[in-house]
Design a protein around this motif. Structure first.
Motif, PDB file in Angstrom:
ATOM      1  N   SER A   1       3.946  -7.771  -4.700  1.00  0.00           N
ATOM      2  CA  SER A   1       2.615  -7.858  -5.310  1.00  0.00           C
ATOM      3  C   SER A   1       1.721  -8.850  -4.581  1.00  0.00           C
ATOM      4  CB  SER A   1       2.741  -8.255  -6.790  1.00  0.00           C
ATOM      5  OG  SER A   1       3.476  -9.455  -6.922  1.00  0.00           O
ATOM      6  N   ALA A   2       2.330  -9.781  -3.818  1.00  0.00           N
ATOM      7  CA  ALA A   2       1.535 -10.708  -3.004  1.00  0.00           C
ATOM      8  C   ALA A   2       0.948 -10.029  -1.777  1.00  0.00           C
ATOM      9  CB  ALA A   2       2.395 -11.894  -2.578  1.00  0.00           C
ATOM     10  N   GLY A   3       1.509  -8.875  -1.388  1.00  0.00           N
ATOM     11  CA  GLY A   3       0.969  -8.098  -0.277  1.00  0.00           C
ATOM     12  C   GLY A   3       0.152  -6.935  -0.793  1.00  0.00           C
ATOM     13  N   LEU A   4       0.425  -5.739  -0.251  1.00  0.00           N
ATOM     14  CA  LEU A   4      -0.315  -4.554  -0.692  1.00  0.00           C
ATOM     15  C   LEU A   4       0.116  -4.090  -2.081  1.00  0.00           C
ATOM     16  CD1 LEU A   4      -0.342  -2.496   2.654  1.00  0.00           C
ATOM     17  CD2 LEU A   4      -2.190  -3.894   1.694  1.00  0.00           C
ATOM     18  N   GLY A   5       1.384  -4.315  -2.419  1.00  0.00           N
ATOM     19  CA  GLY A   5       1.873  -3.927  -3.732  1.00  0.00           C
ATOM     20  C   GLY A   5       1.717  -2.442  -4.017  1.00  0.00           C
ATOM     21  N   LEU A   6       2.064  -1.596  -3.045  1.00  0.00           N
ATOM     22  CA  LEU A   6       1.863  -0.157  -3.180  1.00  0.00           C
ATOM     23  C   LEU A   6       2.828   0.455  -4.189  1.00  0.00           C
ATOM     24  CD1 LEU A   6       1.461   0.864   0.581  1.00  0.00           C
ATOM     25  CD2 LEU A   6      -0.345   0.339  -1.072  1.00  0.00           C
ATOM     26  N   ASP A   7       2.402   1.562  -4.792  1.00  0.00           N
ATOM     27  CA  ASP A   7       3.314   2.277  -5.678  1.00  0.00           C
ATOM     28  C   ASP A   7       4.354   2.996  -4.838  1.00  0.00           C
ATOM     29  OD1 ASP A   7       2.509   5.226  -5.216  1.00  0.00           O
ATOM     30  OD2 ASP A   7       0.586   4.263  -5.647  1.00  0.00           O
ATOM     31  N   VAL A   8       5.420   3.485  -5.500  1.00  0.00           N
ATOM     32  CA  VAL A   8       6.571   4.003  -4.777  1.00  0.00           C
ATOM     33  C   VAL A   8       6.243   5.270  -3.989  1.00  0.00           C
ATOM     34  CG1 VAL A   8       7.475   5.443  -6.658  1.00  0.00           C
ATOM     35  CG2 VAL A   8       9.061   4.408  -5.026  1.00  0.00           C
ATOM     36  N   ILE A   9       5.297   6.080  -4.444  1.00  0.00           N
ATOM     37  CA  ILE A   9       4.931   7.302  -3.721  1.00  0.00           C
ATOM     38  C   ILE A   9       4.352   6.951  -2.351  1.00  0.00           C
ATOM     39  CG2 ILE A   9       3.509   9.383  -3.765  1.00  0.00           C
ATOM     40  CD1 ILE A   9       5.658   9.371  -5.887  1.00  0.00           C
ATOM     41  N   LYS A  10       3.441   5.991  -2.302  1.00  0.00           N
ATOM     42  CA  LYS A  10       2.852   5.574  -1.029  1.00  0.00           C
ATOM     43  C   LYS A  10       3.886   4.854  -0.161  1.00  0.00           C
ATOM     44  CE  LYS A  10      -1.794   5.164  -2.989  1.00  0.00           C
ATOM     45  NZ  LYS A  10      -2.871   4.234  -3.391  1.00  0.00           N
ATOM     46  N   GLN A  11       4.784   4.109  -0.803  1.00  0.00           N
ATOM     47  CA  GLN A  11       5.830   3.431  -0.041  1.00  0.00           C
ATOM     48  C   GLN A  11       6.667   4.424   0.754  1.00  0.00           C
ATOM     49  OE1 GLN A  11       8.330   0.627  -2.132  1.00  0.00           O
ATOM     50  NE2 GLN A  11       6.653   0.031  -3.483  1.00  0.00           N
ATOM     51  N   PHE A  12       7.064   5.520   0.103  1.00  0.00           N
ATOM     52  CA  PHE A  12       7.937   6.475   0.781  1.00  0.00           C
ATOM     53  C   PHE A  12       7.219   7.203   1.907  1.00  0.00           C
ATOM     54  CE2 PHE A  12      11.107   5.413  -2.155  1.00  0.00           C
ATOM     55  CZ  PHE A  12      12.281   6.066  -1.836  1.00  0.00           C
ATOM     56  N   LEU A  13       5.924   7.369   1.812  1.00  0.00           N
ATOM     57  CA  LEU A  13       5.169   7.914   2.944  1.00  0.00           C
ATOM     58  C   LEU A  13       5.285   6.983   4.155  1.00  0.00           C
ATOM     59  CD1 LEU A  13       1.851   9.296   1.376  1.00  0.00           C
ATOM     60  CD2 LEU A  13       3.666  10.612   2.501  1.00  0.00           C
ATOM     61  N   ILE A  14       5.192   5.687   3.903  1.00  0.00           N
ATOM     62  CA  ILE A  14       5.316   4.708   4.983  1.00  0.00           C
ATOM     63  C   ILE A  14       6.734   4.709   5.554  1.00  0.00           C
ATOM     64  CG2 ILE A  14       5.285   2.237   5.503  1.00  0.00           C
ATOM     65  CD1 ILE A  14       2.958   1.985   3.532  1.00  0.00           C
ATOM     66  N   TYR A  15       7.740   4.821   4.680  1.00  0.00           N
ATOM     67  CA  TYR A  15       9.127   4.829   5.155  1.00  0.00           C
ATOM     68  C   TYR A  15       9.413   6.070   6.006  1.00  0.00           C
ATOM     69  CZ  TYR A  15       9.554   1.348   1.424  1.00  0.00           C
ATOM     70  OH  TYR A  15       9.362   0.257   0.610  1.00  0.00           O
ATOM     71  N   GLY A  16       8.834   7.219   5.613  1.00  0.00           N
ATOM     72  CA  GLY A  16       8.986   8.418   6.427  1.00  0.00           C
ATOM     73  C   GLY A  16       8.380   8.236   7.808  1.00  0.00           C
ATOM     74  N   GLY A  17       7.182   7.648   7.866  1.00  0.00           N
ATOM     75  CA  GLY A  17       6.557   7.351   9.150  1.00  0.00           C
ATOM     76  C   GLY A  17       7.368   6.353   9.962  1.00  0.00           C
ATOM     77  N   TYR A  18       8.025   5.429   9.280  1.00  0.00           N
ATOM     78  CA  TYR A  18       8.867   4.421   9.946  1.00  0.00           C
ATOM     79  C   TYR A  18      10.024   5.098  10.686  1.00  0.00           C
ATOM     80  CZ  TYR A  18      12.193   0.511  10.298  1.00  0.00           C
ATOM     81  OH  TYR A  18      13.096  -0.423  10.754  1.00  0.00           O
ATOM     82  N   PHE A  19      10.712   6.035  10.034  1.00  0.00           N
ATOM     83  CA  PHE A  19      11.818   6.723  10.697  1.00  0.00           C
ATOM     84  C   PHE A  19      11.319   7.641  11.807  1.00  0.00           C
ATOM     85  CE2 PHE A  19      14.330   5.365   7.043  1.00  0.00           C
ATOM     86  CZ  PHE A  19      15.532   5.042   7.655  1.00  0.00           C
ATOM     87  N   ALA A  20      10.121   8.216  11.636  1.00  0.00           N
ATOM     88  CA  ALA A  20       9.537   9.013  12.713  1.00  0.00           C
ATOM     89  C   ALA A  20       9.267   8.139  13.939  1.00  0.00           C
ATOM     90  CB  ALA A  20       8.248   9.676  12.237  1.00  0.00           C
ATOM     91  N   ALA A  21       8.811   6.910  13.720  1.00  0.00           N
ATOM     92  CA  ALA A  21       8.583   5.981  14.828  1.00  0.00           C
ATOM     93  C   ALA A  21       9.888   5.625  15.532  1.00  0.00           C
ATOM     94  CB  ALA A  21       7.892   4.717  14.308  1.00  0.00           C
ATOM     95  N   ILE A  22      10.970   5.452  14.758  1.00  0.00           N
ATOM     96  CA  ILE A  22      12.286   5.194  15.366  1.00  0.00           C
ATOM     97  C   ILE A  22      12.677   6.362  16.264  1.00  0.00           C
ATOM     98  CG2 ILE A  22      14.752   4.904  14.885  1.00  0.00           C
ATOM     99  CD1 ILE A  22      14.014   3.474  12.313  1.00  0.00           C
ATOM    100  N   SER A  23      12.409   7.585  15.791  1.00  0.00           N
ATOM    101  CA  SER A  23      12.728   8.772  16.581  1.00  0.00           C
ATOM    102  C   SER A  23      11.984   8.767  17.910  1.00  0.00           C
ATOM    103  CB  SER A  23      12.378  10.028  15.775  1.00  0.00           C
ATOM    104  OG  SER A  23      12.616  11.191  16.526  1.00  0.00           O
TER     105      SER A  23
END
Length: 463
Positions: A402-424
């Motif tokens: 909550s001290a940062g962006l404090g995103l809801d879980v739906i938006k979080q998982f979009l970021i996590y998906g992009g994170y694994f795509a970047a690893i690829s």
């Protein structure tokens, strides 16, 4: 008997400490009538504490484990687990749950004692066997706990509070086992022995086959102080020196990089998957099947890990490109979990995600360990885990807290998906560079051989 007795006690401890029927339903319990916490409090203020505490405690606990020779830290872990579930049963309020997450972070950081203890009390020839026993029994305990929790909810119609009490009882049973373990007389860094120093002699170790791996990783570890008790500064100096030498090896660096990046993302997915499921199918309105999902994902992941040895893949040649493909598949799983609002599709994607991770982490473990002796094995795995937690902390602070962006879980998982795509993408570029470099080296060797053959051939007759 010297092998059987500690292995049996460790297996009993590993099974009961991981037998946690509540774990697949923790989010539902915290957000339910027993604790009455909001999703924002659970996601943005409580769960991040585990990440921070795990990171802060990992290195001190690692040093304490070796200095105290494992058993005291095992007892600390067992105590922390009991305290965690007693608090989960009795404590109320946001602050109490944050303290609970800190205590559980201490228990998680103490896992190093469980996986290191056995190496101090059995002969090196038995390392592989007892490691397999200990890892298998923890996975089986986790799967059995998830299945038990689901059956109690679905068949016996038990309350979530009953699962807390059963999980706490299992932790109390686990608490008994470490007290009967023999106290080791040596450890990897602080309490060395002459025999251990001799075992690390270069004359007893194979040379690396790959020309790119010819850093003496299996050679003699810095052991000027072998046979006596070392001081903290000396241990820190040796750890730093050995870690620098290890990561000069390019294949080891590549597998370690994937280990750290993927483990960071894996922790985030596993930690917040239940919150995503609550958004798709609220436990207050529907029957949930989280226990079946966790059981299936654990067992399939373990099976995938066992099948690694049967895969006809030359990981030395194709490892980086394989990491690219599998990381992309993990990214697809995360995107499907987030974007397809169907709980069964979400469950299946989660199972596939975990299975892929457990397969690849097994390959990474083997590829790294194959180049290392036991002392550097513990060091590199510890550094990889620390880097993963450091990255996870950054993501948690920026995205979740909550001290940062404090995103809801739906938006979080979009970021996590992009994170694994970047690893690829990272490993696609690394794999292409490896193939190009290998092809260029082969052409240079062929050209050199051709030149030598031409110079050695007799001059043609002139008439």
């Amino acid at each position: 008997m010297s092998l059987f007795y500690p292995t049996l006690l460790l297996c009993l401890y590993g099974f009961f400490s991981n037998l946690r029927p509540l774990e697949p339903f923790l989010t539902a319990y915290l957000m339910g009538p027993d604790k009455n916490l909001t999703e924002t409090e659970v996601v943005n203020e409580i769960y991040p504490v585990w990440t921070y505490s795990y990171l802060v405690l990992l290195f001190p606990v690692f040093l304490a484990t070796d200095y105290l020779r494992y058993k005291p830290v095992l007892l600390l872990q067992a105590t922390s687990l009991v305290v965690t579930y007693v608090m989960l049963w009795k404590a109320q309020g946001l602050l109490a749950m944050q303290l609970l997450e800190f205590v559980f972070g201490l228990a998680t950081a103490s896992d190093v004692a469980y996986y290191s203890y056995i190496y101090s009390v059995v002969e090196p020839v038995h390392y592989k066997k007892v490691t397999g026993y200990c890892r298998s029994v923890t996975l089986f305990g986790s799967a059995a706990g998830s299945l038990m929790g689901q059956l109690l909810l679905s068949v016996a119609e038990a309350q979530l509070l009953n699962l807390v009490i059963i999980t706490m009882s299992s932790a109390i049973v686990a608490f008994v086992a470490p007290w009967f373990l023999p106290m080791p007389q040596k450890s990897l860094f602080f309490h060395t022995s002459t025999e251990a120093a001799e075992d690390r002699s270069p004359s007893l170790l194979e040379e690396a086959e790959d020309s790119k791996s010819k850093v003496p990783l299996k050679g003699q570890v810095s052991s000027e102080a072998g046979g006596r008790r070392r001081g903290l500064l000396e241990v820190l100096r040796l750890l730093f020196k050995d870690s620098i030498q290890c990561y000069k090896c390019r294949p080891l660096l590549a597998w370690s990089l994937w280990w750290a990046l993927a483990t960071c993302g894996y922790y985030q997915i596993v930690n917040y998957a239940q919150v995503l499921w609550e958004n798709i199918r609220p436990s207050s309105d529907y029957e949930i099947y989280n226990g079946y999902v966790e059981t299936a994902s654990t067992l399939l992941g373990a099976l995938a890990a066992l099948l690694v040895g049967c895969l006809p893949v030359s990981w030395t040649v194709w490892g980086e490109l394989a990491l690219c493909v599998f990381s992309l598949l993990m990214a697809v799983c995360v995107f499907v979990m987030d974007l397809v609002k169907d709980i069964w599709v979400c469950y299946c994607s989660y199972i596939l995600f975990r299975s892929i991770y457990m397969l690849l982490i097994t390959v990474a473990t083997y590829e790294i360990a194959a180049s290392l002796n036991m002392q550097r094995y513990a060091l590199v795995f510890g550094v990889n885990t620390f880097v993963a937690l450091l990255l996870q902390t950054v993501i948690t602070v920026v995205v979740v807290d909550s001290a940062g962006l404090g995103l809801d879980v739906i938006k979080q998982f979009l970021i996590y998906g992009g994170y694994f795509a970047a690893i690829s993408v990272i490993f696609l570029l690394a794999g292409l560079w490896t193939l190009i470099s290998r092809r260029r080296s082969e052409q240079e060797v062929l050209a050199q051989d051709g030149a030598e053959t031409g110079s050695d051939s007799p001059a043609s007759d002139t008439r």
